[in-house]
Design a protein around this motif. Structure first.
Motif, PDB file in Angstrom:
ATOM      1  N   THR A  68       8.305  -0.719  13.090  1.00 57.43           N
ATOM      2  CA  THR A  68       8.382   0.715  13.357  1.00 57.43           C
ATOM      3  C   THR A  68       7.323   1.444  12.544  1.00 57.43           C
ATOM      4  OG1 THR A  68      10.760   0.564  13.770  1.00 57.43           O
ATOM      5  CG2 THR A  68       9.865   2.748  13.317  1.00 57.43           C
ATOM      6  N   LYS A  69       6.512   2.250  13.229  1.00 52.51           N
ATOM      7  CA  LYS A  69       5.401   2.940  12.581  1.00 52.51           C
ATOM      8  C   LYS A  69       5.752   4.411  12.346  1.00 52.51           C
ATOM      9  CE  LYS A  69       2.582   1.563  15.828  1.00 52.51           C
ATOM     10  NZ  LYS A  69       1.343   1.369  16.641  1.00 52.51           N
ATOM     11  N   ILE A  70       5.645   4.815  11.080  1.00 52.18           N
ATOM     12  CA  ILE A  70       5.980   6.184  10.669  1.00 52.18           C
ATOM     13  C   ILE A  70       4.735   6.820  10.053  1.00 52.18           C
ATOM     14  CG2 ILE A  70       7.482   7.613   9.225  1.00 52.18           C
ATOM     15  CD1 ILE A  70       9.401   5.118   9.178  1.00 52.18           C
ATOM     16  N   LEU A  71       4.402   8.018  10.505  1.00 53.72           N
ATOM     17  CA  LEU A  71       3.273   8.774   9.958  1.00 53.72           C
ATOM     18  C   LEU A  71       3.804  10.022   9.274  1.00 53.72           C
ATOM     19  CD1 LEU A  71       0.244   9.530   9.668  1.00 53.72           C
ATOM     20  CD2 LEU A  71       0.403  10.579  11.948  1.00 53.72           C
ATOM     21  N   ALA A  72       3.409  10.227   8.016  1.00 50.30           N
ATOM     22  CA  ALA A  72       3.804  11.421   7.267  1.00 50.30           C
ATOM     23  C   ALA A  72       2.564  12.097   6.708  1.00 50.30           C
ATOM     24  CB  ALA A  72       4.760  11.047   6.128  1.00 50.30           C
ATOM     25  N   ASN A  99      10.859  -2.633   0.167  1.00 47.78           N
ATOM     26  CA  ASN A  99      11.304  -2.298   1.513  1.00 47.78           C
ATOM     27  C   ASN A  99      10.160  -2.134   2.501  1.00 47.78           C
ATOM     28  OD1 ASN A  99      14.439  -1.614   1.385  1.00 47.78           O
ATOM     29  ND2 ASN A  99      13.494  -0.927  -0.520  1.00 47.78           N
ATOM     30  N   LEU A 100       8.966  -2.505   2.089  1.00 47.98           N
ATOM     31  CA  LEU A 100       7.808  -2.299   2.951  1.00 47.98           C
ATOM     32  C   LEU A 100       7.720  -3.324   4.078  1.00 47.98           C
ATOM     33  CD1 LEU A 100       5.070  -1.191   0.403  1.00 47.98           C
ATOM     34  CD2 LEU A 100       6.354   0.208   2.032  1.00 47.98           C
ATOM     35  N   ASN A 101       8.610  -4.301   4.100  1.00 47.03           N
ATOM     36  CA  ASN A 101       8.664  -5.205   5.249  1.00 47.03           C
ATOM     37  C   ASN A 101       9.556  -4.648   6.355  1.00 47.03           C
ATOM     38  OD1 ASN A 101      11.053  -5.471   3.872  1.00 47.03           O
ATOM     39  ND2 ASN A 101      11.227  -7.677   4.179  1.00 47.03           N
ATOM     40  N   SER A 102      10.144  -3.462   6.113  1.00 50.25           N
ATOM     41  CA  SER A 102      11.064  -2.887   7.085  1.00 50.25           C
ATOM     42  C   SER A 102      10.368  -1.936   8.062  1.00 50.25           C
ATOM     43  CB  SER A 102      12.186  -2.126   6.374  1.00 50.25           C
ATOM     44  OG  SER A 102      12.913  -2.980   5.521  1.00 50.25           O
ATOM     45  N   PHE A 103       9.208  -1.411   7.673  1.00 48.92           N
ATOM     46  CA  PHE A 103       8.505  -0.455   8.521  1.00 48.92           C
ATOM     47  C   PHE A 103       7.038  -0.401   8.094  1.00 48.92           C
ATOM     48  CE2 PHE A 103      11.020   1.769   5.245  1.00 48.92           C
ATOM     49  CZ  PHE A 103       9.993   2.169   4.404  1.00 48.92           C
ATOM     50  N   LYS A 104       6.219   0.220   8.931  1.00 47.65           N
ATOM     51  CA  LYS A 104       4.852   0.578   8.561  1.00 47.65           C
ATOM     52  C   LYS A 104       4.846   2.063   8.244  1.00 47.65           C
ATOM     53  CE  LYS A 104       2.151  -2.782  11.270  1.00 47.65           C
ATOM     54  NZ  LYS A 104       3.167  -3.398  12.170  1.00 47.65           N
ATOM     55  N   LEU A 105       4.250   2.427   7.128  1.00 48.81           N
ATOM     56  CA  LEU A 105       4.239   3.813   6.675  1.00 48.81           C
ATOM     57  C   LEU A 105       2.796   4.241   6.417  1.00 48.81           C
ATOM     58  CD1 LEU A 105       5.855   6.308   5.755  1.00 48.81           C
ATOM     59  CD2 LEU A 105       6.016   5.271   3.486  1.00 48.81           C
ATOM     60  N   TYR A 106       2.378   5.294   7.105  1.00 52.03           N
ATOM     61  CA  TYR A 106       1.031   5.845   6.949  1.00 52.03           C
ATOM     62  C   TYR A 106       1.196   7.233   6.350  1.00 52.03           C
ATOM     63  CZ  TYR A 106      -3.914   6.572   8.341  1.00 52.03           C
ATOM     64  OH  TYR A 106      -5.276   6.783   8.352  1.00 52.03           O
ATOM     65  N   ILE A 107       0.613   7.458   5.164  1.00 54.88           N
ATOM     66  CA  ILE A 107       0.773   8.722   4.451  1.00 54.88           C
ATOM     67  C   ILE A 107      -0.582   9.395   4.277  1.00 54.88           C
ATOM     68  CG2 ILE A 107       1.375   9.774   2.228  1.00 54.88           C
ATOM     69  CD1 ILE A 107       3.548   7.667   1.939  1.00 54.88           C
ATOM     70  N   ILE A 108      -0.680  10.645   4.704  1.00 49.32           N
ATOM     71  CA  ILE A 108      -1.811  11.506   4.368  1.00 49.32           C
ATOM     72  C   ILE A 108      -1.262  12.519   3.357  1.00 49.32           C
ATOM     73  CG2 ILE A 108      -3.582  13.106   5.208  1.00 49.32           C
ATOM     74  CD1 ILE A 108      -3.231  11.857   7.981  1.00 49.32           C
ATOM     75  N   PRO A 109      -1.505  12.323   2.074  1.00 48.21           N
ATOM     76  CA  PRO A 109      -0.824  13.148   1.067  1.00 48.21           C
ATOM     77  C   PRO A 109      -1.262  14.606   1.070  1.00 48.21           C
ATOM     78  CG  PRO A 109      -2.410  11.690   0.025  1.00 48.21           C
ATOM     79  CD  PRO A 109      -2.331  11.258   1.449  1.00 48.21           C
ATOM     80  N   ILE A 110      -2.554  14.858   1.329  1.00 49.94           N
ATOM     81  CA  ILE A 110      -3.051  16.236   1.396  1.00 49.94           C
ATOM     82  C   ILE A 110      -4.058  16.317   2.545  1.00 49.94           C
ATOM     83  CG2 ILE A 110      -4.284  18.096   0.221  1.00 49.94           C
ATOM     84  CD1 ILE A 110      -3.272  17.105  -2.425  1.00 49.94           C
ATOM     85  N   LEU A 111      -3.673  16.996   3.614  1.00 54.05           N
ATOM     86  CA  LEU A 111      -4.567  17.136   4.756  1.00 54.05           C
ATOM     87  C   LEU A 111      -5.575  18.262   4.554  1.00 54.05           C
ATOM     88  CD1 LEU A 111      -5.217  16.177   7.672  1.00 54.05           C
ATOM     89  CD2 LEU A 111      -3.633  17.947   8.473  1.00 54.05           C
ATOM     90  N   ASN A 112      -5.231  19.240   3.740  1.00 53.08           N
ATOM     91  CA  ASN A 112      -6.059  20.438   3.557  1.00 53.08           C
ATOM     92  C   ASN A 112      -6.452  20.587   2.092  1.00 53.08           C
ATOM     93  OD1 ASN A 112      -7.230  22.984   3.606  1.00 53.08           O
ATOM     94  ND2 ASN A 112      -5.368  24.074   4.201  1.00 53.08           N
ATOM     95  N   PRO A 113      -7.364  19.748   1.597  1.00 54.09           N
ATOM     96  CA  PRO A 113      -7.711  19.805   0.171  1.00 54.09           C
ATOM     97  C   PRO A 113      -8.378  21.106  -0.251  1.00 54.09           C
ATOM     98  CG  PRO A 113      -9.131  18.259   1.325  1.00 54.09           C
ATOM     99  CD  PRO A 113      -8.055  18.645   2.279  1.00 54.09           C
ATOM    100  N   ASP A 114      -9.144  21.736   0.640  1.00 55.76           N
ATOM    101  CA  ASP A 114      -9.783  23.006   0.280  1.00 55.76           C
ATOM    102  C   ASP A 114      -8.737  24.093   0.076  1.00 55.76           C
ATOM    103  OD1 ASP A 114     -12.155  21.622   0.663  1.00 55.76           O
ATOM    104  OD2 ASP A 114     -12.451  22.375   2.706  1.00 55.76           O
ATOM    105  N   GLY A 115      -7.762  24.151   0.975  1.00 50.94           N
ATOM    106  CA  GLY A 115      -6.667  25.109   0.812  1.00 50.94           C
ATOM    107  C   GLY A 115      -5.819  24.804  -0.400  1.00 50.94           C
ATOM    108  N   ALA A 116      -5.633  23.513  -0.701  1.00 52.74           N
ATOM    109  CA  ALA A 116      -4.864  23.128  -1.883  1.00 52.74           C
ATOM    110  C   ALA A 116      -5.556  23.607  -3.149  1.00 52.74           C
ATOM    111  CB  ALA A 116      -4.670  21.609  -1.915  1.00 52.74           C
TER     112      ALA A 116
END
Length: 378
Positions: A68-72, A99-116
């Motif tokens: 199962t692929k999850i994008l956050a 628990n990383l064998n239970s799913f695929k997890l793709y994380i983009i921690p900060i999409l807007n670095p200029d705004g951050a």
């Protein structure tokens, strides 16, 4: 399964304590580069997925081997850092590796670095990235869309923070967190895709509703195809919108960061368990309290004026100066009917220490030493 840890987890220490609510992007990069080494990633260059308008690197971290692929993604609005800190908590947790064998997890921690960096909702071109889902006019928007197209997620977690203005419909309780299963069309049809999202939200609500200072609420589902969550639902990808809220004096957003972490854990568990949608899913979702913009930061009741007793409504305006986040008290109205409550209510009829020292300057900034209303930082 990932065990839920409500409250402060002693195994979490890096990003939670080293990243305050505001941090420069270089500070974030320093902490994140340390964090990812535990996943055998030696440098941020290995996970760079693109550049912002001002040329800052945007990172995407892929973990796990499950089916199962999850994008956050977090901080597409630059001044909403709570969920980024919660993602750091999740990655720092000793439980995640097991628990990383239970799913695929793709994380983009900060999409807007200029705004951050500048502590603004918009990016460097003054565009709200969450209103750019169709136009794809900004580099950050095209980066996210490319990840979605290439990764083909089964679920998306769209992570945000909300202002201090939200309360229950009756105004009795602040909203410490809220969630949304976005609509995928103007008629807001209840599709299988939305039911999957509602199912996840229902589990978060049932497990955490008694752990909040205030309420967990249900965000309005008005449809806008330019919003990323609405677009994703329209193309049949279940998407859960997280909104980290506020209660009391938690202006550092430390307490709600832990709640977001716990919500992420419940979401991952629910998705991983594949809990089926029941015929009660919609009813349970609609039982989550709706919310309204009926709160302010400070309400002063019974202030003596030439027109009699007056209620004053004060909102803290967030400003960055010398890499610090300041909260500036601004008068936003008198005797307003639409604001029902505040995170701090001061009734001057019950306050013996008030020295009649309240000052409102030409910029509507409000100060009172005896009521402790002043600019502060965290």
């Amino acid at each position: 399964m990932l065990p839920i840890t409500i409250g402060r987890n002693p195994s979490i220490h890096l990003c939670t304590y080293m990243l305050s609510r505001y941090y420069t992007y270089s500070q974030f990069e320093s902490y994140f580069s340390t964090l990812i080494r535990r996943f055998k990633i030696e440098s941020l260059e290995e996970i760079e997925i693109g550049k912002s308008v001002l040329g800052k690197s945007i990172y995407g971290l892929k973990l796990g081997t499950g089916s199962t692929k999850i994008l956050a993604w977090s901080q597409m609005h630059g001044n909403e850092s709570t969920t980024t800190r919660a993602l750091c908590q999740l990655l720092e947790s000793v439980d995640i590796e097991n628990n990383l064998n239970s799913f695929k997890l793709y994380i983009i921690p900060i999409l807007n670095p200029d705004g951050a960096e500048s502590w603004t909702r918009v990016n460097a071109n003054n565009v709200d990235l969450n209103r750019d889902a169709m136009d794809l006019s900004q580099p950050e928007s095209t980066i996210l869309r490319k990840v979605i197209n290439d990764y083909q997620p089964d679920y998306c977690l769209n992570l945000h923070g909300q202002r201090t203005i939200y309360g229950s419909l009756d105004g009795k309780s602040p909203v410490q967190m809220s969630f949304l299963a976005p609509a995928g069309d103007k008629d807001r049809k209840i599709t299988e895709v939305r039911l999957k999202s509602m199912n996840v939200i229902n589990h978060i609500y049932s497990q955490l509703k008694n752990k909040v200072n205030g309420i967990i609420g249900r965000y309005d589902d008005a449809f806008n195809i330019n919003c990323v969550g609405d677009y994703l639902t329209s193309v049949h990808i279940p998407t859960i919108l997280f909104e980290a809220g506020h209660s009391g004096s938690d202006y550092s957003r430390d307490e709600v960061t832990y709640l977001v972490h716990d919500s992420l854990v419940v979401a991952l568990n629910t998705i991983n368990d594949g809990i089926s949608q029941k015929n009660t899913t919609l009813r349970s979702y609609e039982d989550i309290p709706a919310i309204a913009s009926n709160f302010t930061d400070v309400l002063i009741k019974n202030y003596p004026s030439k027109n009699g007793f007056t209620s004053l409504y004060i909102q803290y305006h967030e400003q960055i100066n010398a890499n610090k986040l300041y909260f500036v008290p601004i008068l936003i109205g008198l005797n307003r009917k639409d604001i029902l409550n505040a995170h701090e209510v001061i009734d001057l009829s019950d306050v013996s220490t008030f020295e009649n020292d309240l000052v409102i300057d030409e910029n509507l900034e409000v100060y009172s030493e005896s009521l402790n209303i002043k600019i502060f930082t965290n």
